[in-house]
Design a protein around this motif. Structure first.
Motif, PDB file in Angstrom:
ATOM      1  N   THR A 592       0.830  -1.213   0.000  1.00 53.04           N
ATOM      2  CA  THR A 592       0.000   0.000   0.000  1.00 53.04           C
ATOM      3  C   THR A 592       0.858   1.254   0.000  1.00 53.04           C
ATOM      4  OG1 THR A 592      -1.660  -1.239   1.252  1.00 53.04           O
ATOM      5  CG2 THR A 592      -1.904   1.147   1.170  1.00 53.04           C
ATOM      6  N   VAL A 593       1.983   1.246   0.782  1.00 53.90           N
ATOM      7  CA  VAL A 593       2.882   2.405   0.789  1.00 53.90           C
ATOM      8  C   VAL A 593       3.504   2.587  -0.595  1.00 53.90           C
ATOM      9  CG1 VAL A 593       5.011   3.345   1.757  1.00 53.90           C
ATOM     10  CG2 VAL A 593       3.317   2.265   3.256  1.00 53.90           C
ATOM     11  N   ASP A 594       3.939   1.457  -1.227  1.00 55.42           N
ATOM     12  CA  ASP A 594       4.500   1.553  -2.586  1.00 55.42           C
ATOM     13  C   ASP A 594       3.460   2.108  -3.558  1.00 55.42           C
ATOM     14  OD1 ASP A 594       6.528  -1.506  -2.397  1.00 55.42           O
ATOM     15  OD2 ASP A 594       6.845   0.532  -1.613  1.00 55.42           O
ATOM     16  N   PHE A 595       2.188   1.706  -3.353  1.00 57.14           N
ATOM     17  CA  PHE A 595       1.118   2.212  -4.218  1.00 57.14           C
ATOM     18  C   PHE A 595       0.937   3.713  -4.045  1.00 57.14           C
ATOM     19  CE2 PHE A 595      -2.519   2.537  -6.668  1.00 57.14           C
ATOM     20  CZ  PHE A 595      -3.570   3.066  -5.949  1.00 57.14           C
ATOM     21  N   ALA A 596       1.018   4.181  -2.786  1.00 54.41           N
ATOM     22  CA  ALA A 596       0.893   5.621  -2.544  1.00 54.41           C
ATOM     23  C   ALA A 596       2.012   6.389  -3.231  1.00 54.41           C
ATOM     24  CB  ALA A 596       0.888   5.895  -1.046  1.00 54.41           C
ATOM     25  N   LEU A 597       3.254   5.850  -3.154  1.00 56.54           N
ATOM     26  CA  LEU A 597       4.369   6.515  -3.825  1.00 56.54           C
ATOM     27  C   LEU A 597       4.164   6.523  -5.340  1.00 56.54           C
ATOM     28  CD1 LEU A 597       7.313   5.048  -1.709  1.00 56.54           C
ATOM     29  CD2 LEU A 597       6.595   7.447  -1.800  1.00 56.54           C
ATOM     30  N   GLU A 598       3.622   5.424  -5.896  1.00 50.87           N
ATOM     31  CA  GLU A 598       3.385   5.371  -7.327  1.00 50.87           C
ATOM     32  C   GLU A 598       2.300   6.386  -7.716  1.00 50.87           C
ATOM     33  OE1 GLU A 598       3.798   4.508 -11.230  1.00 50.87           O
ATOM     34  OE2 GLU A 598       5.089   3.972  -9.535  1.00 50.87           O
ATOM     35  N   MET A 599       1.279   6.539  -6.856  1.00 45.22           N
ATOM     36  CA  MET A 599       0.259   7.558  -7.122  1.00 45.22           C
ATOM     37  C   MET A 599       0.891   8.949  -7.156  1.00 45.22           C
ATOM     38  SD  MET A 599      -2.917   6.243  -4.761  1.00 45.22           S
ATOM     39  CE  MET A 599      -4.095   7.433  -5.397  1.00 45.22           C
ATOM     40  N   GLN A 600       1.865   9.178  -6.237  1.00 41.99           N
ATOM     41  CA  GLN A 600       2.545  10.478  -6.207  1.00 41.99           C
ATOM     42  C   GLN A 600       3.341  10.704  -7.493  1.00 41.99           C
ATOM     43  OE1 GLN A 600       5.227  11.176  -2.822  1.00 41.99           O
ATOM     44  NE2 GLN A 600       3.701  12.634  -2.107  1.00 41.99           N
TER      45      GLN A 600
END
Length: 697
Positions: A592-600
């Protein structure tokens, strides 16, 4: 040789010619006598109704002329016209203008679109000049608000009109009640509706140049205003009157005249209730000996009824079934039920009506508008003081018209039953040969009903049986093709459902479960939104905004799918997703954290491409949640619970963009990612530390 020919040969060989001749002659004689008697009676009924309806029209026009030439109506026309002219420069405040717009939207625009599907342009019907705006604000809107149609206005601008209304409104209301009019209008010499009993949407409008200039009222007004004859009155045909929400309306008009001077026109809707009472015998069909199917009705040149159907008045639901079965469009039937009558709705085309429209009078047997064979007596209807091209019809189902012939036929049948029984025995032996191919068709039909569409019948027989076998095989092939198309459609429906919800939830939804929910432990939820998108949207068109937002959401979805994160829903600028809901994952926090960074990263690339300054603000937390489906007509898959609530609170409680995590996420990712304290939030009465992800993608 056809089946009919073979049966005729067998019957001739059975030696029953003499009995058949006697039966046919007796039946023909009885039916002829019954037909002549029914035709004479039905013609007399039509003639009687024609006289009655003409007398009713004469009474109505006489009464209207009496009112229009009375001193009271002449005085009313003068005073209402003078009061209306004084409103030429009257004004209303913005609040009143808004109330008028809301009234038109809620009481005319919305109901018209709901009932007919037609979207009216409010600017085309909203009063544009001072007088109608003022009158409708102070009387139409005010009456709707307090339920008092006799609302008065004591302001200096409207005092003259209000005084006239106070003086004459009761008189006109008494006239409307006495003659069962829906309304009564006074129009001045310029076509302005200077008074209306109902104070409706047409109050103050100009029937010559205003929004209702295409109505039948305009034609009747021009006719009455230009008439030079004494005691003149005119009747228009029915038409849809928009101020009355499209109700079928015919108008009776007469000039308001005194001492050779015309002050305007008095117009009243034709009282359809009185017309229906005459045409339906005041619903006393049985008491008057008219049986179960006899009716009389009026029809116009457009082949539509000008009075109500008997079956509609007796049983609307039975009328719906029979009319639709007879070929009337279901939308037409629904419209009749909505309007409470078949006038100007139910089509009644046929040979009898066409003959009456040509000016002919007579009687025929044909199919009626309800699909039944019936005897129809027809004639054109002459209505003085009008240009109505109506016809009058009296009808009776054949089942009743030939009831006596049917009784006589039964006697003949009983007399010849013994002979026919012998013929049947002889015919049965020969019929076996004919039934054999039909039985093969029966077997094939049973296989098709069981789902076997590959069945084929040998096309060995000739004549009608061979044609039927060929048609059966064609039907079998057609059903097989349609089954394949249905299978493809079901697969497409499944694909659409999978895009809206997880497959396990989809299976329960298809099985008809009313409550679909599941509890999840140790999942990670993320709630994010795009900060600044609302500001950007003010500079974009609708298509451009949706295109940009759609591009972002699609990239988010792609990133979520590649990282094993499940999108739950999007709302406005918000994006809710979770990891570990459908497929448990031990590393759901990291994903989920990696997904948030990818969204950024996606947002940064978006800014670099478009030059916009939007940013991502997201809250990530771990915990328990409940997923399920909600809604009835529009089903939605959603996620609730402490984890989702905390993620939303973290996201919404942070004024700056960035990725914020709860203490639980920080404990898992603190050794591999850089975080800085971001304050606290209150959850359940206690403060919780929030951390902000420091590193940038």
């Amino acid at each position: 040789m056809s089946i009919q020919s073979k049966l005729i040969v067998m019957l001739l060989m059975s030696s029953i010619v003499s009995a058949a001749v006697i039966a046919v002659v007796a039946f023909g004689t009885g039916r002829e006598l019954s037909t002549v008697s029914s035709a004479r009676w039905l013609t007399q009924l039509r003639t009687s109704q024609e006289r009655a309806i003409q007398a009713e029209f004469e009474n109505l026009t006489t009464s209207l002329v009496s009112y229009s030439s009375s001193t009271i109506v002449v005085a009313a026309a003068q005073l209402f016209t003078a009061g209306f002219d004084q409103l030429a420069n009257a004004t209303i405040d913005p609040e009143q203008q808004l109330a008028l717009v809301d009234y038109y939207t809620n009481e005319l625009i919305a109901p018209t679109e709901r009932d007919t599907g037609v979207k009216l342009d409010i600017d085309a019907v909203l009063p544009s000049s001072s007088a109608p705006r003022y009158l409708q604000t102070h009387y139409t809107v005010a009456a709707a608000a307090d339920g008092d149609a006799a609302t008065t206005d004591d302001s200096p601008e409207g005092r003259a009109w209000s005084a006239a209304n106070t003086r004459f409104d009761g008189y006109f209301r008494d006239m409307v009640t006495r003659f069962e009019y829906r309304d009564a209008l006074l129009l001045d010499a310029q076509g302005n509706v200077v008074y209306s009993v109902n104070k409706g949407f047409d109050l103050g409008t100009n029937i010559v140049s205003g929004p209702y200039r295409e109505s039948e009222l305009h034609d009747g007004y021009e006719k009455a205003l230009g008439a030079n004859a004494l005691n003149f009155a005119w009747i228009t045909d029915f038409g849809r009157y928009q101020p009355d929400l499209g109700a079928p309306t015919a108008w009776m008009v007469a000039p308001v005249r005194s001492h050779g001077e015309t002050y305007g026109v008095l117009a009243v809707p034709l009282p359809i209730a009185k017309i229906n009472r005459v045409m339906t015998f005041d619903k006393d069909w049985q008491q008057l000996g008219l049986g179960a199917t006899t009716e009389t009705y009026l029809a116009g040149p457009d082949d539509l009824m000008r009075s109500d159907s008997r079956l509609f008045l007796e049983d609307p639901e039975e009328y719906r079934r029979e009319a639709v079965a007879a070929g009337t469009a279901s939308a037409v039937v629904d419209e009749a039920i909505r309007l409470g009558g078949t006038t100007l709705v139910q089509p009644v085309p046929g040979a009898a009506l066409r003959a009456a429209q040509r000016g002919e009078t007579g009687i025929i047997t044909a199919e009626g508008y309800l699909g039944m064979r019936e005897m129809q007596a027809y004639a054109p209807l002459t209505v003085p003081d009008s240009d109505l091209q109506w016809s009058i019809l009296a009808t009776k189902d054949n089942s009743e018209a030939f009831a006596r012939a049917a009784w006589f036929t039964r006697r003949i049948v009983l007399t010849t039953a013994a002979i026919i029984f012998v013929v049947c025995l002889v015919s049965a032996l020969a019929a076996r040969a004919f039934v054999r191919p039909i039985r093969r068709l029966e077997v094939g039909a049973n296989k098709i009903s069981a789902g076997d569409y590959d069945v084929a019948i040998p096309e060995t027989a000739s004549g009608e049986i061979g044609d039927l076998a060929a048609a059966f095989n064609a039907m079998s092939r057609s059903l097989r093709i349609k089954e394949e198309l249905l299978t493809e459609q079901r697969e497409e429906n499944n694909r659409l459902l999978r895009s809206l919800m997880p497959e396990a939830v989809m299976e329960r939804y298809r099985q008809g479960d009313e409550t679909i929910a599941a509890e999840h432990h140790d999942i990670t939820a993320i709630y994010a939104d795009i900060v600044g998108l609302d500001e950007v949207s003010t500079e974009l068109s609708g298509d451009e905004l949706v295109e940009k937002l759609n591009g972002l959401v699609r990239q988010f979805d792609s990133a979520a799918e590649s990282l094993g994160v499940e999108r739950v829903r999007t709302l406005h600028n918000g994006y809710l997703a979770a990891c570990g809901v459908t497929t448990p994952r031990l590393d759901n926090v990291r994903r989920t954290v990696d997904f948030a960074l990818e969204m950024q990263r996606i947002v940064d690339r978006f800014n670099g491409r478009t030059g916009d300054g939007v940013a991502l603000r997201a809250g990530i937390t771990t915990g328990t949640a409940v997923s399920g489906l909600v809604g009835l007509s529009s089903v939605a898959y959603d996620l609730w619970g402490p984890a989702v609530s905390l993620a939303y609170q973290m996201h919404s409680g942070m004024p700056q963009a960035g990725i914020y995590v709860s203490a639980g996420v920080y404990e898992v990712m603190g050794d591999t990612r850089e975080f800085t304290p971001a304050g606290t939030i209150v959850v359940g009465g206690s403060e919780q530390q929030i951390w902000r992800l420091s590193e940038r993608p």
